[in-house]
Design a protein around this motif. Structure first.
Motif, short mmCIF file in Angstrom:
data_model
loop_
_atom_site.label_atom_id
_atom_site.label_comp_id
_atom_site.label_asym_id
_atom_site.label_seq_id
_atom_site.Cartn_x
_atom_site.Cartn_y
_atom_site.Cartn_z
N ARG B 43 0.81 -1.23 0.00
CA ARG B 43 0.00 0.00 0.00
C ARG B 43 0.84 1.27 0.00
NH1 ARG B 43 -4.73 0.42 4.17
NH2 ARG B 43 -5.48 1.97 2.68
N GLU B 44 1.90 1.27 0.83
CA GLU B 44 2.68 2.51 0.92
C GLU B 44 3.41 2.81 -0.38
OE1 GLU B 44 2.81 -0.11 2.98
OE2 GLU B 44 4.82 -0.43 3.79
N GLN B 45 3.78 1.78 -1.09
CA GLN B 45 4.43 2.01 -2.39
C GLN B 45 3.41 2.53 -3.42
OE1 GLN B 45 6.00 -2.08 -2.36
NE2 GLN B 45 8.02 -1.25 -2.82
N VAL B 46 2.23 1.98 -3.37
CA VAL B 46 1.16 2.47 -4.26
C VAL B 46 0.82 3.92 -3.93
CG1 VAL B 46 -1.28 2.19 -4.86
CG2 VAL B 46 0.22 0.18 -4.75
N GLY B 67 -1.88 -10.30 -5.57
CA GLY B 67 -2.30 -10.00 -4.21
C GLY B 67 -1.95 -8.56 -3.89
N TYR B 68 -2.62 -8.02 -2.88
CA TYR B 68 -2.34 -6.66 -2.45
C TYR B 68 -1.99 -6.69 -0.97
CZ TYR B 68 -2.87 -1.53 -2.21
OH TYR B 68 -2.65 -0.18 -2.06
N CYS B 69 -0.88 -5.99 -0.63
CA CYS B 69 -0.36 -6.00 0.74
C CYS B 69 -0.55 -4.62 1.37
CB CYS B 69 1.12 -6.34 0.76
SG CYS B 69 1.50 -7.95 0.08
N ARG B 70 -1.25 -4.52 2.37
CA ARG B 70 -1.98 -5.52 3.05
C ARG B 70 -3.09 -4.87 3.85
NH1 ARG B 70 2.72 -6.21 7.68
NH2 ARG B 70 2.18 -4.25 8.66
N GLY B 71 -4.09 -5.63 4.18
CA GLY B 71 -5.10 -5.24 5.15
C GLY B 71 -4.77 -5.89 6.48
N GLY B 72 -5.71 -5.73 7.43
CA GLY B 72 -5.54 -6.37 8.72
C GLY B 72 -5.34 -5.40 9.85
N MET B 73 -4.46 -5.77 10.78
CA MET B 73 -4.17 -4.95 11.96
C MET B 73 -5.47 -4.55 12.68
SD MET B 73 -0.90 -4.86 12.18
CE MET B 73 0.42 -5.52 11.13
N VAL B 107 -2.64 -9.26 7.22
CA VAL B 107 -1.78 -9.47 8.39
C VAL B 107 -2.59 -8.93 9.55
CG1 VAL B 107 0.37 -8.80 9.51
CG2 VAL B 107 0.36 -9.41 7.09
N VAL B 108 -3.05 -9.83 10.39
CA VAL B 108 -4.23 -9.54 11.20
C VAL B 108 -3.99 -8.62 12.39
CG1 VAL B 108 -5.35 -11.68 10.50
CG2 VAL B 108 -3.98 -11.62 12.62
N GLY B 109 -2.71 -8.48 12.80
CA GLY B 109 -2.42 -7.65 13.97
C GLY B 109 -2.19 -8.49 15.21
N GLY B 110 -1.51 -7.87 16.18
CA GLY B 110 -1.15 -8.56 17.41
C GLY B 110 -1.92 -8.03 18.61
N LEU B 111 -1.21 -7.91 19.71
CA LEU B 111 -1.84 -7.43 20.94
C LEU B 111 -2.00 -5.91 20.90
CD1 LEU B 111 0.37 -9.45 23.45
CD2 LEU B 111 -2.07 -9.84 23.03
N PRO B 112 -3.14 -5.40 21.32
CA PRO B 112 -3.25 -3.95 21.49
C PRO B 112 -2.22 -3.47 22.51
CG PRO B 112 -5.41 -4.99 21.66
CD PRO B 112 -4.39 -6.11 21.67
N ALA B 113 -1.84 -2.21 22.42
CA ALA B 113 -0.86 -1.66 23.35
C ALA B 113 -1.30 -1.89 24.80
CB ALA B 113 -0.68 -0.17 23.09
N GLY B 114 -0.39 -2.41 25.58
CA GLY B 114 -0.67 -2.62 27.00
C GLY B 114 -1.39 -3.91 27.33
N SER B 115 -1.78 -4.67 26.32
CA SER B 115 -2.56 -5.88 26.57
C SER B 115 -1.68 -7.11 26.66
CB SER B 115 -3.58 -6.07 25.44
OG SER B 115 -4.18 -7.36 25.54
N LYS B 116 -2.09 -8.05 27.50
CA LYS B 116 -1.47 -9.38 27.53
C LYS B 116 -2.49 -10.45 27.16
CE LYS B 116 1.82 -8.07 31.14
NZ LYS B 116 2.69 -8.56 32.22
N ASP B 117 -3.60 -10.03 26.59
CA ASP B 117 -4.73 -10.93 26.36
C ASP B 117 -4.75 -11.41 24.91
OD1 ASP B 117 -7.08 -12.30 26.28
OD2 ASP B 117 -8.37 -10.53 26.55
N ILE B 118 -3.98 -12.46 24.63
CA ILE B 118 -3.89 -12.91 23.23
C ILE B 118 -5.19 -13.57 22.77
CG2 ILE B 118 -2.77 -15.11 23.78
CD1 ILE B 118 -1.07 -14.34 21.08
N ALA B 119 -5.88 -14.23 23.67
CA ALA B 119 -7.18 -14.79 23.28
C ALA B 119 -8.14 -13.68 22.90
CB ALA B 119 -7.75 -15.64 24.43
#
Lengths: 277, 277
Positions: B43-46, B67-73, B107-119
């Motif tokens: 996306r940033e290159q486009v 494919g197009y990179c990327r959605g998610g987060m 690329v779906v994203g990880g933990l929100p800032a400050g979170s330890k709740d991966i579930a």
């Protein structure tokens, strides 16, 4: 659920945590000074100290040896290499017994040099543990398979999930269990289920933390509480499975904790054990 | 089994592979010059090129956009953050459609800032993809969930195995599939089974290699053939599952490939595609 903070005697120090600035003798004396009642030493530190001297120091200070680091590294490119690995593992068992260790921790090894066959490496690991069990089982030394984070699959351990380790235990029978290190398994969607499945086969519980960002694959582990692992939740699962052994602090940290005064490190380990774990 | 080396038209370049020294316009022209018939742009290159300009260049050179990179987060600390993420994903869908991309990689994203709740983060991901599907499905733009290596679970993607991605597909229904990147999944003991399970839901197949040692968690990927991944074996499994799309080369390599002349990189990509993949 038992509150581990009220069980300071279960805190164990993996000796790698302060290995850069203290000898094993200094570590043993430091643990005694800080009221840490258990250790898990590494083979090279024991060798540098001398096995008999180490046994004597541990006995003098009345420390518990909850685990010995480490056996494993089974895969090799040829039969001669695998035989050498097995022979070396026999010596690790001997040393663990001399130290009165409660188990020998197995970091099972990755791909042999030049190989891309991870399924083959996994078969070699299974065969290697089976062979080692013939030596360890009659002497009643439990072997603890430690699944390592998948980022170590190529070069350190091709057992990368607790499910794999449990499958190996199922296949290999009596005398083998697992070591659960939160650093290696915290991300696993099947973790809760596989801890319950492991049950009484859990022989070790290791803690540290996953830092964000992590700047090195091997030597950038965090102190408990400085990262994103919900250690208390995982500890709860491990206890619910029946584990009542030590909580072993194992921190490889070239940029931070290895640079600090080990006395300061041990003090903070104690504090975090009580407040975070 | 179809021999991909005989299908040079299926070779695709993920534009990050030469992003340090070439603009998107240069990359498109370079691909045309080297006979690479497909690309997967970021996306940033486009955005730097301008969407309309990029569409025009891609059309002029007759490139396929696999494919197009990327959605998610998707995860965020609060509802407003999640709404912003969804809105941004809508724009990614719009751009992917304008480019004629065959799928939007998530690329779906990880933990929100400050979170330890991966579930909890995983639930947010599921909810986020479900919401995005309401926008993408009517426009017939497939979403490709890319499981990322567990070493990215905290900060990039909490979907870390193909089994998880398949479970999400099962739950979310039409319009969503998976992208299989050998770098992220090669270590997985369940890989063969989960590729077969994914079947026709495989929307992308990405290649590079895992180096030993790996010196950086993000930017030390290897060229196909320089590491320990049995790429041909995994490609065989993917093809056996029914995949007949592009083989996309995606190499983040700050210390090596990003330093080199991009024309040399593309030439080696072509050679390794034919000899290794």
């Amino acid at each position: 659920m038992r509150d581990l903070a009220r069980h300071p005697e279960l805190l164990s120090l993996n000796t790698a945590t302060v290995r850069e600035r203290w000898t094993l003798a200094q570590i043993i004396e430091g643990c005694a000074r800080h009221g840490i009642r258990a250790i898990a030493p590494w083979r090279e530190q024991v060798a540098a100290c001398g096995l008999e001297t180490a046994v004597g120091l541990i006995r003098t200070h009345g420390l518990r040896v909850n685990g010995y680091c480490r056996g494993g590294m089974f895969p090799a490119a040829d039969a001669a290499g695998r035989a050498r690995a097995l022979e070396d593992n026999h010596r690790a068992v001997d040393e663990a017994l001399a130290l009165g260790a409660e188990c020998l921790v197995l970091v099972v090894g990755g791909l042999p040099a030049g190989s891309k066959d991870i399924a083959g490496a996994r078969q070699q690991v299974k065969d290697g543990i089976a062979a080692l069990l013939e030596y360890a089982r009659p002497q009643r030394l439990p072997l603890a398979i430690e699944p390592l984070h998948p980022m170590y699959a190529a070069d350190r351990a091709c057992v990368n999930t607790l499910a794999q380790a449990n499958d190996l235990c199922d296949a290999l029978g009596e005398g083998v269990g697992v070591a659960v290190d939160v650093y290696h398994v915290w991300w696993d969607p099947a973790l809760k289920r596989e801890i319950a499945r492991a049950g009484r086969r859990i022989l070790g519980f290791h803690v540290c933390d996953w830092l964000v960002p992590t700047t090195d694959l091997l030597l950038d582990r965090g102190m408990m509480g400085d990262g994103i692992i919900d250690i208390a939740k995982i500890r709860g699962w491990v206890e619910a499975a029946g584990y009542d052994g030590c909580v072993e602090v194992e921190i490889f940290s070239a940029r931070n904790w290895w640079q600090r005064d080990p006395d300061e490190v041990l003090q903070i380990v104690r504090e975090r054990y009580a407040s975070v774990c």
